[in-house]
Design a protein around this motif. Structure first.
Motif, mmCIF file in Angstrom:
data_model
loop_
_atom_site.group_PDB
_atom_site.id
_atom_site.type_symbol
_atom_site.label_atom_id
_atom_site.label_comp_id
_atom_site.label_asym_id
_atom_site.label_seq_id
_atom_site.Cartn_x
_atom_site.Cartn_y
_atom_site.Cartn_z
ATOM 1 N N GLY A 183 -1.754 -15.210 -13.485
ATOM 2 C CA GLY A 183 -1.740 -14.129 -14.457
ATOM 3 C C GLY A 183 -1.634 -12.731 -13.896
ATOM 4 N N TYR A 184 -1.377 -12.599 -12.603
ATOM 5 C CA TYR A 184 -1.234 -11.271 -12.003
ATOM 6 C C TYR A 184 0.157 -10.699 -12.264
ATOM 7 C CZ TYR A 184 -5.561 -10.983 -9.296
ATOM 8 O OH TYR A 184 -6.873 -10.873 -8.917
ATOM 9 N N SER A 185 0.226 -9.383 -12.410
ATOM 10 C CA SER A 185 1.489 -8.654 -12.450
ATOM 11 C C SER A 185 1.687 -7.985 -11.097
ATOM 12 C CB SER A 185 1.467 -7.586 -13.550
ATOM 13 O OG SER A 185 1.327 -8.177 -14.824
ATOM 14 N N VAL A 186 2.929 -7.933 -10.646
ATOM 15 C CA VAL A 186 3.237 -7.316 -9.353
ATOM 16 C C VAL A 186 4.079 -6.071 -9.595
ATOM 17 C CG1 VAL A 186 4.293 -7.623 -7.087
ATOM 18 C CG2 VAL A 186 3.199 -9.572 -8.225
ATOM 19 N N TYR A 187 3.539 -4.918 -9.228
ATOM 20 C CA TYR A 187 4.248 -3.650 -9.386
ATOM 21 C C TYR A 187 4.705 -3.162 -8.015
ATOM 22 C CZ TYR A 187 2.153 -3.495 -14.075
ATOM 23 O OH TYR A 187 1.771 -3.785 -15.365
ATOM 24 N N ALA A 188 6.015 -3.109 -7.835
ATOM 25 C CA ALA A 188 6.580 -2.644 -6.569
ATOM 26 C C ALA A 188 6.812 -1.142 -6.628
ATOM 27 C CB ALA A 188 7.897 -3.361 -6.301
ATOM 28 N N PHE A 189 6.606 -0.479 -5.497
ATOM 29 C CA PHE A 189 6.884 0.956 -5.411
ATOM 30 C C PHE A 189 8.081 1.144 -4.490
ATOM 31 C CE2 PHE A 189 2.886 0.891 -7.396
ATOM 32 C CZ PHE A 189 2.811 2.065 -8.132
ATOM 33 N N THR A 190 9.176 1.615 -5.102
ATOM 34 C CA THR A 190 10.456 1.709 -4.416
ATOM 35 C C THR A 190 11.079 3.085 -4.670
ATOM 36 O OG1 THR A 190 11.651 0.817 -6.325
ATOM 37 C CG2 THR A 190 10.800 -0.778 -4.725
ATOM 38 N N MET A 191 12.270 3.294 -4.119
ATOM 39 C CA MET A 191 12.964 4.566 -4.308
ATOM 40 C C MET A 191 13.580 4.677 -5.699
ATOM 41 S SD MET A 191 12.501 6.351 -1.614
ATOM 42 C CE MET A 191 13.744 7.641 -1.743
ATOM 43 N N LEU A 222 10.818 -10.517 -2.070
ATOM 44 C CA LEU A 222 9.619 -10.103 -2.797
ATOM 45 C C LEU A 222 9.970 -9.312 -4.049
ATOM 46 C CD1 LEU A 222 7.214 -9.060 0.109
ATOM 47 C CD2 LEU A 222 7.405 -11.263 -1.056
ATOM 48 N N GLN A 223 11.027 -8.519 -3.976
ATOM 49 C CA GLN A 223 11.416 -7.729 -5.150
ATOM 50 C C GLN A 223 11.756 -8.622 -6.332
ATOM 51 O OE1 GLN A 223 13.886 -4.244 -4.878
ATOM 52 N NE2 GLN A 223 13.529 -4.041 -2.677
ATOM 53 N N ARG A 224 12.289 -9.799 -6.062
ATOM 54 C CA ARG A 224 12.639 -10.723 -7.148
ATOM 55 C C ARG A 224 11.399 -11.240 -7.879
ATOM 56 N NH1 ARG A 224 16.737 -12.441 -3.419
ATOM 57 N NH2 ARG A 224 15.373 -14.078 -2.602
ATOM 58 N N LEU A 225 10.249 -11.150 -7.226
ATOM 59 C CA LEU A 225 9.007 -11.648 -7.826
ATOM 60 C C LEU A 225 8.275 -10.575 -8.631
ATOM 61 C CD1 LEU A 225 7.582 -13.627 -4.749
ATOM 62 C CD2 LEU A 225 8.773 -14.581 -6.740
ATOM 63 N N CYS A 226 8.746 -9.346 -8.547
ATOM 64 C CA CYS A 226 8.009 -8.232 -9.144
ATOM 65 C C CYS A 226 8.152 -8.173 -10.663
ATOM 66 C CB CYS A 226 8.476 -6.911 -8.536
ATOM 67 S SG CYS A 226 8.065 -6.788 -6.780
ATOM 68 N N THR A 227 7.063 -7.805 -11.309
ATOM 69 C CA THR A 227 7.056 -7.615 -12.758
ATOM 70 C C THR A 227 7.821 -6.356 -13.129
ATOM 71 O OG1 THR A 227 4.830 -8.584 -12.742
ATOM 72 C CG2 THR A 227 5.538 -7.479 -14.772
ATOM 73 N N ALA A 228 7.645 -5.311 -12.318
ATOM 74 C CA ALA A 228 8.322 -4.031 -12.555
ATOM 75 C C ALA A 228 8.340 -3.238 -11.259
ATOM 76 C CB ALA A 228 7.607 -3.237 -13.648
ATOM 77 N N SER A 229 9.265 -2.287 -11.187
ATOM 78 C CA SER A 229 9.335 -1.385 -10.037
ATOM 79 C C SER A 229 9.086 0.040 -10.510
ATOM 80 C CB SER A 229 10.714 -1.466 -9.370
ATOM 81 O OG SER A 229 10.910 -2.723 -8.766
ATOM 82 N N TYR A 230 8.341 0.779 -9.717
ATOM 83 C CA TYR A 230 8.031 2.167 -10.040
ATOM 84 C C TYR A 230 8.446 3.063 -8.881
ATOM 85 C CZ TYR A 230 5.291 0.629 -14.051
ATOM 86 O OH TYR A 230 4.901 0.079 -15.253
ATOM 87 N N THR A 231 8.751 4.294 -9.215
ATOM 88 C CA THR A 231 9.084 5.265 -8.178
ATOM 89 C C THR A 231 8.290 6.546 -8.396
ATOM 90 O OG1 THR A 231 10.910 6.387 -7.040
ATOM 91 C CG2 THR A 231 11.020 6.320 -9.437
#
Length: 256
Positions: A183-191, A222-231
């Motif tokens: 049940g975890y969400s993964v938020y990636a921090f990218t450009m 890993l990016q494919r597993l992310c719920t959303a990406s933020y910058t």
């Protein structure tokens, strides 16, 4: 003076392979050693500069170590030249046993930080200290990340190392998939991504903040597993943002 066997053992702990072999690492400075003594880690031995043992701060520290029942040694100038991990020895050094931090230790702990290939010890130390500031007590390290027991990492956390659960895994993608299944969400921090200013996370939310190194970023796997990406919005001309600074900005969006 230190016994040769003690001095040699401490010298060996300057190297990662011996830290791993003996399951021990070094901590320098009164504050760092005091934090180690107050933690659930086992302080094996403490070394104090013998020429400073009568100085008030060190005399009180020695009493604290003796009260804790930890073996204490006094080093001469020649010994210090061999055992110190910094240019200027702060007068105190401790040998600490590594804590067994299994993958299970990070489960059910609310928001936490995950690092993909962050290999600079200063950056990791800053991230640990920053996470502690924002009340985030768990950090997951992927392959390619710097040794968490590196002297510079431990020193730059200013004691936060001993208040943080740090777990290194061999396959970060597999670990994230397990968290996602729980049940975890993964938020990636990218450009490129959604505005980080719009991010809202509660302290009880099952959220993983994922960061990569400044040079390589987050792997595509890993990016494919992310719920959303933020910058984090750039206002000036800098090419990138230091990952330690980025972690601080991201964690500031956690609310009670």
């Amino acid at each position: 003076m230190l016994e040769n066997s003690v001095r040699k053992h401490i010298e060996q702990l300057h190297q990662k392979k011996f830290r791993k072999e003996f399951g021990e690492f070094l901590v320098e400075g009164v504050k760092g050693v005091e934090e180690a003594l107050a933690s659930d880690m086992d302080v094996v031995a403490v070394v104090v500069d013998g020429t400073r043992r009568e100085e008030p701060p060190f005399a009180a520290f020695i009493q604290l170590v003796e009260k804790a029942g930890v073996e204490i040694f006094f080093a001469g100038r020649k010994d210090i030249a061999y055992i110190k991990t910094t240019e200027t020895f702060p007068g105190v050094l401790a040998v600490v046993a590594m804590k067994d931090t299994s993958f299970q230790a990070v489960r059910g702990s609310g928001p936490f930080v995950c690092l993909d290939g962050v290999n600079d010890p200063g950056n990791l130390g800053t991230i640990i200290r920053t996470a502690d500031w924002f009340g985030v007590s768990t950090i997951l390290l992927g392959q390619g990340s710097v040794d968490m027991y590196n002297e510079k990492v431990v020193r730059s956390t200013m004691g936060s190392f001993f208040r943080t659960t740090i777990c290194k895994v061999s396959n970060l993608a597999d670990s994230l998939e397990k968290f996602i299944s729980e049940g975890y969400s993964v938020y990636a921090f990218t450009m490129e991504g959604l505005p980080a200013a719009d991010l809202r996370v509660k302290r009880t939310d099952k959220v993983i903040f994922l960061f990569g190194s400044e040079s390589h970023g987050i792997s595509s796997e890993l990016q494919r597993l992310c719920t959303a990406s933020y910058t984090i919005e750039r206002k000036g001309q800098a090419e990138s943002l230091n990952v330690g600074v980025a972690v601080g900005i991201a964690l500031s969006h956690i609310t009670d």
